[in-house]
Design a protein around this motif. Structure first.
Motif, PDB file in Angstrom:
ATOM      1  N   HIS A   1      -1.242  47.879  -6.770  1.00  0.00           N
ATOM      2  CA  HIS A   1      -2.236  48.770  -7.146  1.00  0.00           C
ATOM      3  C   HIS A   1      -2.856  48.165  -8.643  1.00  0.00           C
ATOM      4  O   HIS A   1      -4.077  48.211  -8.736  1.00  0.00           O
ATOM      5  CB  HIS A   1      -1.542  50.004  -7.596  1.00  0.00           C
ATOM      6  CG  HIS A   1      -2.237  50.937  -8.471  1.00  0.00           C
ATOM      7  ND1 HIS A   1      -3.428  51.710  -7.822  1.00  0.00           N
ATOM      8  CD2 HIS A   1      -2.365  51.398  -9.824  1.00  0.00           C
ATOM      9  CE1 HIS A   1      -3.946  52.650  -8.807  1.00  0.00           C
ATOM     10  NE2 HIS A   1      -3.383  52.604  -9.916  1.00  0.00           N
ATOM     11  N   ASN A   2      -2.035  47.637  -9.313  1.00  0.00           N
ATOM     12  CA  ASN A   2      -2.676  46.752 -10.566  1.00  0.00           C
ATOM     13  C   ASN A   2      -3.628  45.508 -10.086  1.00  0.00           C
ATOM     14  O   ASN A   2      -4.607  45.448 -10.810  1.00  0.00           O
ATOM     15  CB  ASN A   2      -1.407  46.097 -11.215  1.00  0.00           C
ATOM     16  CG  ASN A   2      -0.424  47.225 -11.947  1.00  0.00           C
ATOM     17  OD1 ASN A   2      -0.993  48.210 -12.437  1.00  0.00           O
ATOM     18  ND2 ASN A   2       0.713  46.874 -12.252  1.00  0.00           N
TER      19      ASN A   2
ATOM     20  N   TRP B   1      -2.206  35.617 -10.657  1.00  0.00           N
ATOM     21  CA  TRP B   1      -0.918  35.241 -11.305  1.00  0.00           C
ATOM     22  C   TRP B   1      -0.017  36.292 -11.167  1.00  0.00           C
ATOM     23  O   TRP B   1       1.273  36.295 -11.116  1.00  0.00           O
ATOM     24  CB  TRP B   1      -1.187  34.920 -12.643  1.00  0.00           C
ATOM     25  CG  TRP B   1      -1.743  36.018 -13.663  1.00  0.00           C
ATOM     26  CD1 TRP B   1      -3.024  36.302 -13.935  1.00  0.00           C
ATOM     27  CD2 TRP B   1      -1.014  37.188 -14.152  1.00  0.00           C
ATOM     28  NE1 TRP B   1      -3.332  37.367 -14.660  1.00  0.00           N
ATOM     29  CE2 TRP B   1      -2.101  38.254 -14.913  1.00  0.00           C
ATOM     30  CE3 TRP B   1       0.436  37.394 -14.348  1.00  0.00           C
ATOM     31  CZ2 TRP B   1      -1.527  39.063 -15.366  1.00  0.00           C
ATOM     32  CZ3 TRP B   1       0.682  38.812 -14.907  1.00  0.00           C
ATOM     33  CH2 TRP B   1      -0.187  39.458 -15.453  1.00  0.00           C
ATOM     34  N   ILE B   2      -0.409  37.699 -10.644  1.00  0.00           N
ATOM     35  CA  ILE B   2       0.371  38.971 -10.275  1.00  0.00           C
ATOM     36  C   ILE B   2       1.096  38.502  -8.850  1.00  0.00           C
ATOM     37  O   ILE B   2       0.386  38.390  -7.878  1.00  0.00           O
ATOM     38  CB  ILE B   2      -0.186  39.967 -10.265  1.00  0.00           C
ATOM     39  CG1 ILE B   2      -0.870  40.160 -11.759  1.00  0.00           C
ATOM     40  CG2 ILE B   2       0.663  41.102  -9.958  1.00  0.00           C
ATOM     41  CD1 ILE B   2      -1.799  41.518 -11.868  1.00  0.00           C
ATOM     42  N   CYS B   3       2.369  38.157  -8.755  1.00  0.00           N
ATOM     43  CA  CYS B   3       3.093  38.101  -7.582  1.00  0.00           C
ATOM     44  C   CYS B   3       4.183  38.920  -7.389  1.00  0.00           C
ATOM     45  O   CYS B   3       4.735  39.438  -8.214  1.00  0.00           O
ATOM     46  CB  CYS B   3       3.578  36.521  -7.693  1.00  0.00           C
ATOM     47  SG  CYS B   3       2.381  35.547  -8.067  1.00  0.00           S
ATOM     48  N   MET B   4       4.727  39.087  -6.102  1.00  0.00           N
ATOM     49  CA  MET B   4       5.806  39.537  -5.701  1.00  0.00           C
ATOM     50  C   MET B   4       6.586  38.617  -5.170  1.00  0.00           C
ATOM     51  O   MET B   4       6.361  38.003  -4.127  1.00  0.00           O
ATOM     52  CB  MET B   4       5.640  40.748  -4.812  1.00  0.00           C
ATOM     53  CG  MET B   4       6.623  41.675  -4.669  1.00  0.00           C
ATOM     54  SD  MET B   4       6.779  42.721  -6.096  1.00  0.00           S
ATOM     55  CE  MET B   4       8.176  43.856  -5.926  1.00  0.00           C
ATOM     56  N   ASP B   5       8.164  38.429  -5.682  1.00  0.00           N
ATOM     57  CA  ASP B   5       8.797  37.463  -5.083  1.00  0.00           C
ATOM     58  C   ASP B   5      10.192  37.996  -4.728  1.00  0.00           C
ATOM     59  O   ASP B   5      10.902  38.715  -5.206  1.00  0.00           O
ATOM     60  CB  ASP B   5       9.397  36.612  -6.443  1.00  0.00           C
ATOM     61  CG  ASP B   5      10.019  35.074  -5.953  1.00  0.00           C
ATOM     62  OD1 ASP B   5      10.447  35.049  -4.560  1.00  0.00           O
ATOM     63  OD2 ASP B   5       9.895  34.091  -6.724  1.00  0.00           O
TER      64      ASP B   5
ATOM     65  N   ALA C   1      -1.927  42.117  -2.144  1.00  0.00           N
ATOM     66  CA  ALA C   1      -2.652  43.447  -1.830  1.00  0.00           C
ATOM     67  C   ALA C   1      -3.063  43.854  -0.508  1.00  0.00           C
ATOM     68  O   ALA C   1      -3.071  44.849  -0.139  1.00  0.00           O
ATOM     69  CB  ALA C   1      -4.067  43.222  -2.659  1.00  0.00           C
ATOM     70  N   SER C   2      -3.261  42.480   0.151  1.00  0.00           N
ATOM     71  CA  SER C   2      -3.571  42.951   1.694  1.00  0.00           C
ATOM     72  C   SER C   2      -2.416  43.121   2.416  1.00  0.00           C
ATOM     73  O   SER C   2      -2.243  44.098   3.403  1.00  0.00           O
ATOM     74  CB  SER C   2      -4.088  41.657   2.232  1.00  0.00           C
ATOM     75  OG  SER C   2      -3.422  40.764   2.115  1.00  0.00           O
ATOM     76  N   ILE C   3      -1.022  42.875   1.816  1.00  0.00           N
ATOM     77  CA  ILE C   3       0.005  43.305   2.662  1.00  0.00           C
ATOM     78  C   ILE C   3       0.343  44.843   2.458  1.00  0.00           C
ATOM     79  O   ILE C   3       0.658  45.430   3.233  1.00  0.00           O
ATOM     80  CB  ILE C   3       0.966  42.373   2.062  1.00  0.00           C
ATOM     81  CG1 ILE C   3       0.958  40.956   2.383  1.00  0.00           C
ATOM     82  CG2 ILE C   3       2.611  42.908   2.708  1.00  0.00           C
ATOM     83  CD1 ILE C   3       2.111  40.080   1.852  1.00  0.00           C
ATOM     84  N   CYS C   4       0.016  45.331   1.345  1.00  0.00           N
ATOM     85  CA  CYS C   4       0.283  46.440   1.030  1.00  0.00           C
ATOM     86  C   CYS C   4      -0.515  47.381   1.784  1.00  0.00           C
ATOM     87  O   CYS C   4      -0.289  48.872   1.618  1.00  0.00           O
ATOM     88  CB  CYS C   4       0.077  46.851  -0.474  1.00  0.00           C
ATOM     89  SG  CYS C   4       1.155  46.014  -1.657  1.00  0.00           S
ATOM     90  N   LYS C   5      -1.650  46.978   2.466  1.00  0.00           N
ATOM     91  CA  LYS C   5      -2.578  47.779   2.978  1.00  0.00           C
ATOM     92  C   LYS C   5      -2.180  47.823   4.286  1.00  0.00           C
ATOM     93  O   LYS C   5      -2.880  48.563   5.196  1.00  0.00           O
ATOM     94  CB  LYS C   5      -4.155  47.380   2.688  1.00  0.00           C
ATOM     95  CG  LYS C   5      -4.819  47.526   1.525  1.00  0.00           C
ATOM     96  CD  LYS C   5      -5.918  46.946   1.362  1.00  0.00           C
ATOM     97  CE  LYS C   5      -6.373  46.804  -0.087  1.00  0.00           C
ATOM     98  NZ  LYS C   5      -7.815  46.340  -0.119  1.00  0.00           N
ATOM     99  N   THR C   6      -1.249  47.133   4.940  1.00  0.00           N
ATOM    100  CA  THR C   6      -0.863  47.066   6.264  1.00  0.00           C
ATOM    101  C   THR C   6      -0.070  48.174   6.799  1.00  0.00           C
ATOM    102  O   THR C   6       0.704  48.739   5.950  1.00  0.00           O
ATOM    103  CB  THR C   6      -0.025  45.835   6.777  1.00  0.00           C
ATOM    104  OG1 THR C   6       1.191  45.671   5.896  1.00  0.00           O
ATOM    105  CG2 THR C   6      -1.137  44.604   6.338  1.00  0.00           C
ATOM    106  N   SER C   7      -0.117  48.405   8.114  1.00  0.00           N
ATOM    107  CA  SER C   7       0.969  49.939   8.481  1.00  0.00           C
ATOM    108  C   SER C   7       2.326  49.402   8.568  1.00  0.00           C
ATOM    109  O   SER C   7       3.248  50.215   8.394  1.00  0.00           O
ATOM    110  CB  SER C   7       0.328  50.007   9.856  1.00  0.00           C
ATOM    111  OG  SER C   7       0.623  48.870  10.732  1.00  0.00           O
ATOM    112  N   GLU C   8       2.804  48.267   8.451  1.00  0.00           N
ATOM    113  CA  GLU C   8       4.059  47.672   8.446  1.00  0.00           C
ATOM    114  C   GLU C   8       4.846  48.130   7.293  1.00  0.00           C
ATOM    115  O   GLU C   8       5.702  48.636   7.049  1.00  0.00           O
ATOM    116  CB  GLU C   8       4.323  46.188   8.893  1.00  0.00           C
ATOM    117  CG  GLU C   8       3.828  45.734  10.141  1.00  0.00           C
ATOM    118  CD  GLU C   8       2.502  45.346  10.366  1.00  0.00           C
ATOM    119  OE1 GLU C   8       1.659  45.853   9.473  1.00  0.00           O
ATOM    120  OE2 GLU C   8       2.240  44.664  11.301  1.00  0.00           O
ATOM    121  N   PHE C   9       3.981  47.933   5.994  1.00  0.00           N
ATOM    122  CA  PHE C   9       4.517  48.046   4.838  1.00  0.00           C
ATOM    123  C   PHE C   9       4.486  49.749   4.506  1.00  0.00           C
ATOM    124  O   PHE C   9       5.650  50.162   3.959  1.00  0.00           O
ATOM    125  CB  PHE C   9       3.319  47.765   3.800  1.00  0.00           C
ATOM    126  CG  PHE C   9       3.900  48.004   2.325  1.00  0.00           C
ATOM    127  CD1 PHE C   9       4.790  47.231   1.592  1.00  0.00           C
ATOM    128  CD2 PHE C   9       3.198  49.185   1.499  1.00  0.00           C
ATOM    129  CE1 PHE C   9       5.034  47.799   0.281  1.00  0.00           C
ATOM    130  CE2 PHE C   9       3.500  49.508   0.503  1.00  0.00           C
ATOM    131  CZ  PHE C   9       4.347  48.680  -0.527  1.00  0.00           C
TER     132      PHE C   9
END
Length: 257
Positions: free
Chosen positions: A162-163, A179-183, A205-213
């Motif tokens: 979202h950020n 530089w905003i990451c998720m490890d 951000a594209s991962i968060c838009k997937t149906s799997e997420f």
């Protein structure tokens, strides 16, 4: 709980009075707790099982390139899925036993029928169920807290995405949010040598838009809610069994057996 071996009781008291006695022998707190326990375990086991499978797919697709990087996590997921099968079977049987114990103690406390009286064996059985339920409640409290970890991880991931989307809309430069990451390695999902192990910027951000997420996130929330419902059911069991056992002890001291 109707004493079929005493047909004279229904004739002597009448059908209405007999039905009132039967309804009075129903342990409503234990019955509600059993229904909550079954519903909670169905949510926790069903949604938890599918959420673990979706987590493996999500990690393999976006956070790990080599099969060696997630072999430990895959083994843990497979092991925990078998644990879920055992939990579902155990709580189903234990819920049935607690409901049967509730029928016995409620009839003994209210002395609804002549065959049901407080005995030393019955009080010992009630105490055993009470101790086991206390232990299960403390253990399940830890399970409830543990089930919040994946919800916390995916919530942080959603907030991070979202950020990123906000920065992408307000700043034209990609470098502002790159530089905003998720490890995933920080949460113990992958070893520290796993590659890439993290996603940053618009790729995240594209991962968060997937149906799997979204499916994985919703399943973990449902499993967390199921664990909470099961914990509530165990607390209801504790209240009911503690009250019944206390009354049985009082009846035993008064010589009512």
């Amino acid at each position: 709980m109707f004493p079929v071996r005493q047909p004279w009781l229904c004739k002597a008291l009448g059908c209405y009075d007999c039905c009132v006695r039967c309804i009075g022998a129903v342990p409503y707190p234990s019955l509600v707790a059993t229904l909550l326990c079954f519903a909670g375990m169905a949510l926790f086991c069903g949604c938890g099982h599918e959420a673990l499978a979706q987590t493996e797919v999500l990690t393999q697709t976006y956070f790990a390139r080599s099969a060696q990087d997630y072999v430990v996590m895959a083994s843990f997921i497979k092991y925990f899925q078998y644990v879920i099968y055992g939990l579902a079977s155990f709580f189903f049987l234990y819920g049935v036993l607690l409901l049967a114990e509730g029928f016995y103690t409620t009839s003994a406390v209210k002395q609804t029928f002549g065959e049901f009286r407080s005995t030393k064996c019955g009080r010992c059985l009630s105490l055993t169920f009470l101790i086991v339920t206390y232990i299960l409640a403390f253990i399940w409290l830890a399970v409830f807290a543990f089930s919040a970890i994946p919800v916390f991880f995916l919530f942080n991931m959603e907030q991070t995405c979202h950020n990123i989307n906000i920065l992408a809309e307000t700043t034209p430069s990609i470098n502002q949010h790159g530089w905003i990451c998720m490890d995933a390695r920080q949460y113990g999902l992958l070893p520290w040598n796993a590659m890439p192990g993290k996603e940053c910027g618009m790729a995240l951000a594209s991962i968060c838009k997937t149906s799997e997420f979204y499916v994985t996130y919703d399943l973990y929330i449902a499993a967390f809610a199921g664990a909470g419902v099961t914990l509530l059911a165990l607390f209801l069991y504790l209240v009911a069994t503690t009250y019944n056992y206390a009354v049985l002890r009082f009846m035993g001291r008064k010589g009512i057996r």
